[in-house]
Design a protein around this motif. Structure first.
Motif, PDB file in Angstrom:
ATOM      1  N   LEU A  49      38.216  49.547  35.583  1.00 49.91           N
ATOM      2  CA  LEU A  49      37.301  48.626  36.163  1.00 49.91           C
ATOM      3  C   LEU A  49      36.363  48.255  34.720  1.00 49.91           C
ATOM      4  N   ARG A  50      36.253  49.048  33.867  1.00 51.14           N
ATOM      5  CA  ARG A  50      35.682  48.524  32.441  1.00 51.14           C
ATOM      6  C   ARG A  50      36.662  47.562  31.683  1.00 51.14           C
TER       7      ARG A  50
ATOM      8  N   GLN B 160      33.427  43.678  41.761  1.00 47.58           N
ATOM      9  CA  GLN B 160      31.920  43.425  41.258  1.00 47.58           C
ATOM     10  C   GLN B 160      30.952  44.356  41.886  1.00 47.58           C
ATOM     11  N   ALA B 161      31.178  44.532  43.202  1.00 53.56           N
ATOM     12  CA  ALA B 161      30.495  45.408  44.035  1.00 53.56           C
ATOM     13  C   ALA B 161      30.310  46.624  43.674  1.00 53.56           C
ATOM     14  N   ARG B 162      31.716  47.080  43.538  1.00 53.43           N
ATOM     15  CA  ARG B 162      31.917  48.725  42.959  1.00 53.43           C
ATOM     16  C   ARG B 162      31.114  48.809  41.645  1.00 53.43           C
ATOM     17  N   LEU B 163      31.392  47.949  40.768  1.00 53.03           N
ATOM     18  CA  LEU B 163      30.704  48.048  39.467  1.00 53.03           C
ATOM     19  C   LEU B 163      29.169  48.070  39.574  1.00 53.03           C
TER      20      LEU B 163
ATOM     21  N   VAL C 233      26.953  51.009  38.167  1.00 51.74           N
ATOM     22  CA  VAL C 233      25.634  51.044  37.514  1.00 51.74           C
ATOM     23  C   VAL C 233      24.302  51.317  38.129  1.00 51.74           C
ATOM     24  N   ALA C 234      24.445  51.083  39.257  1.00 53.98           N
ATOM     25  CA  ALA C 234      23.208  51.672  40.116  1.00 53.98           C
ATOM     26  C   ALA C 234      22.906  53.208  40.205  1.00 53.98           C
TER      27      ALA C 234
END
Length: 168
Positions: free
Chosen positions: A9-10, A23-26, A30-31
Motif C-alpha cells: 500500500l505504501r 485510500q480508505a484502507r490507508l 493511519v487512524a
C-alpha cells in the motif's frame, strides 16, 4: 493489515496509484497508527520533490557504452567457462542432462555391485553345501574319537622291529 500489505500500500501511495478502496484502507491504518502518519507524509513530500527534478540528460554515447558493457560481460562469462576446463561440457549439454548421465552411471555401478555380491553369496552357499556333504561322510563318529589319545600314545612308544618287518 499485515506487514506485506502495508508495504504494498505504501508503494502504491508513493507511485500515486491508489484506488478508492485502498485510500480508505490507508486512512483507517493511519487512524489506527498515528505514528506512521508522519513517516508517510515525509515520504510523500520527498516523492513530490523528486518528481519536480528535471530528468538527467543521457550522454551522446550511452548506447555504445551499454553495448560495450554487454560485450565485456559476455567475454567474462566465456572466460569463466574456459577456466572451468573439463567441466565446460556441463554448460554445453545442460545441467539436467549432466545430472541424468551421472545418475545413470551411479545406478549402473550400484546394480553391478549388487549383482556381484549376490553372485559371491551364491558361490559361498554352494561351497558351504559341498563342505557339509564332505564332512558328514568322512568324519568318524564320536565313539571312535574317544580313545584317540590312548591310540596316539601307543604309536609313539612302540619300538619298531625292522628286522621282524623285513622277514615278512
Amino acid at each position: 493489515m499485515n506487514e506485506a500489505q502495508r508495504k504494498q500500500l505504501r508503494e502504491k501511495v508513493l507511485r500515486g496509484d491508489l484506488s478508492l478502496e485502498e485510500q480508505a484502507r490507508l486512512e483507517a491504518y493511519v487512524a489506527a497508527h498515528p505514528e506512521s502518519a508522519t513517516d508517510l507524509k515525509d515520504d510523500l513530500t520527498l516523492n513530490q520533490l523528486l518528481e519536480q527534478l528535471p530528468d538527467a540528460p543521457l550522454s551522446s554515447n550511452f548506447t555504445a557504452r551499454v553495448l560495450q558493457a554487454v560485450e565485456r560481460e559476455q567475454r567474462a562469462t566465456e572466460r569463466g567457462l574456459e577456466k572451468m576446463g573439463r567441466w565446460s561440457w556441463l554448460h554445453e549439454v545442460g545441467w539436467a542432462r549432466a545430472v541424468t548421465a551421472v545418475s545413470m552411471a551411479l545406478a549402473v555401478g550400484l546394480l553391478t555391485t549388487y549383482v556381484y555380491q549376490e553372485h559371491q553369496r551364491a558361490e559361498l552357499a554352494q561351497s558351504l553345501t559341498h563342505v557339509t556333504e564332505v564332512t558328514s561322510s568322512t568324519i568318524p563318529s564320536v565313539d571312535i574319537l574317544k580313545d584317540f589319545e590312548a591310540i596316539n600314545r601307543l604309536s609313539q612308544k612302540a619300538d619298531v622291529d625292522y628286522e621282524l618287518l623285513a622277514m615278512q
